[in-house]
Design a protein around this motif. Sequence first.
Motif, mmCIF file in Angstrom:
data_model
loop_
_atom_site.group_PDB
_atom_site.id
_atom_site.type_symbol
_atom_site.label_atom_id
_atom_site.label_comp_id
_atom_site.label_asym_id
_atom_site.label_seq_id
_atom_site.Cartn_x
_atom_site.Cartn_y
_atom_site.Cartn_z
ATOM 1 N N GLU A 1 -9.208 3.175 2.221
ATOM 2 C CA GLU A 1 -8.215 3.824 3.067
ATOM 3 C C GLU A 1 -6.964 4.185 2.262
ATOM 4 O O GLU A 1 -6.424 5.291 2.385
ATOM 5 C CB GLU A 1 -7.831 2.914 4.231
ATOM 6 C CG GLU A 1 -6.805 3.526 5.185
ATOM 7 C CD GLU A 1 -6.452 2.595 6.334
ATOM 8 O OE1 GLU A 1 -5.419 2.837 6.968
ATOM 9 O OE2 GLU A 1 -7.198 1.626 6.568
ATOM 10 N N THR A 2 -6.513 3.268 1.414
ATOM 11 C CA THR A 2 -5.354 3.542 0.566
ATOM 12 C C THR A 2 -5.658 4.672 -0.409
ATOM 13 O O THR A 2 -4.823 5.559 -0.638
ATOM 14 C CB THR A 2 -4.943 2.286 -0.211
ATOM 15 O OG1 THR A 2 -4.765 1.195 0.692
ATOM 16 C CG2 THR A 2 -3.643 2.513 -0.966
ATOM 17 N N ASN B 1 -11.926 -5.798 2.533
ATOM 18 C CA ASN B 1 -11.031 -5.394 1.455
ATOM 19 C C ASN B 1 -11.438 -4.062 0.841
ATOM 20 O O ASN B 1 -10.579 -3.244 0.486
ATOM 21 C CB ASN B 1 -10.973 -6.482 0.381
ATOM 22 C CG ASN B 1 -10.171 -7.690 0.831
ATOM 23 O OD1 ASN B 1 -9.247 -7.560 1.632
ATOM 24 N ND2 ASN B 1 -10.515 -8.867 0.318
ATOM 25 N N GLN C 1 -10.203 -1.398 3.073
ATOM 26 C CA GLN C 1 -8.764 -1.185 2.969
ATOM 27 C C GLN C 1 -8.404 -0.429 1.689
ATOM 28 O O GLN C 1 -7.543 0.458 1.705
ATOM 29 C CB GLN C 1 -8.027 -2.531 3.002
ATOM 30 C CG GLN C 1 -6.513 -2.381 3.077
ATOM 31 C CD GLN C 1 -5.834 -3.688 3.348
ATOM 32 O OE1 GLN C 1 -5.612 -4.477 2.442
ATOM 33 N NE2 GLN C 1 -5.492 -3.943 4.610
ATOM 34 N N ARG D 1 0.835 -1.204 0.000
ATOM 35 C CA ARG D 1 0.000 0.000 0.000
ATOM 36 C C ARG D 1 0.875 1.261 0.000
ATOM 37 O O ARG D 1 0.537 2.260 -0.630
ATOM 38 C CB ARG D 1 -0.944 -0.013 1.209
ATOM 39 C CG ARG D 1 -1.919 -1.195 1.193
ATOM 40 C CD ARG D 1 -3.085 -1.000 2.148
ATOM 41 N NE ARG D 1 -2.672 -0.795 3.516
ATOM 42 C CZ ARG D 1 -2.406 -1.749 4.388
ATOM 43 N NH1 ARG D 1 -2.491 -3.029 4.014
ATOM 44 N NH2 ARG D 1 -2.058 -1.472 5.632
#
Length: 340
Positions: free
Chosen positions: A150-151, A144, A147, A98
């Motif tokens: 968030e990235t 997922n 996530q 990431r």
Amino acid sequence: MNNFPKLHNATWPGLVGKGPDSEPVIPFDSLLKMTAAAEVNGVKFDGIDVGLLEPHFDLNNPDEAKKLADKVSKYNLNVGSLVAPIWAGSAMGTADQRKTFVEMVRKSCEFGQKLKDLGVRHYGVVRIDSAAGVHDWSKDPVGNTKQIAETFREACDVAAGFGEKLAAEGEICWGAMHSWKHMVELLEMVDRPNIGFQADMSHTFLYTMGYNAPEHRILPADADLKNRETIKAALKTVTDALRPWTIDFHVAQNDGSVFGSGSHDKTGRHCQATDPNGLLDIAHDAGYWLRDENGQLTKAFQHICWDGCMFPNAVMEKQQTWNDILAAMVKVREAHGWKG
């Protein structure tokens, strides 16, 4: 004559689906030359959108932006949107993956800033995807997607420092972006003012057919794909959902099938502009993205780009291919353009 949106060609089709396990990469200079040579009734391409991928580009070379600026200036072209080479990482991977993803966004934004300073880039976005497969995503869809969001937020914050917007391309091969409903959910979850959607007429048509997300299909499995009214209704559903997010747009043709070459997973097949099997009325259907639900021009982006990935080299190395593409682009602008 309408002079907006500006008409761009893409250079990454010389890279995507090419390489050791497919056909040779087409050199950047060859693509640039053919783009500049294309002409239809006195109209030429205004610029190019570029994929910042090796071997076309080395983002670690501090002189790379200047080299590109000199090349496009020679042909009186501009640069528009950039594709960030985020696949060295993943928005859904390990902490290091990431971190690499965000770092590649930073390098791409920095490259774009240099092009602005050099006077050859006046509009456009930085394109990203999740760099994660649908199969891996499906092991934990909720976790997922969070996530990835968030990235993407981290990447948006980095891009904001350069005054850049990030466009997430809707393609059926990218986890959390492989259906129109998942795409909207992800964009809402990211919740940053400088993220939006990159619509590609080929990829988004596959959204209506539910590839990789049958629960979100719009066209029934037995739909008559020769019935234009059926297709138009499906396209309206997709575009009504994603148009408010759209900040970058690719004109393309599709025959309703998927295709992949080299190491690229299967996604919406890009057909030639003149392909008799194409299911889209390019000029008409582009209007679903370029006009709002009331038929008014959105003017949400200053340029549009042709995307034609994974064509055979024999097709891409013919000048007539690019003349045909430009002719299709001109028809889109005649139908949905404006004077700036």
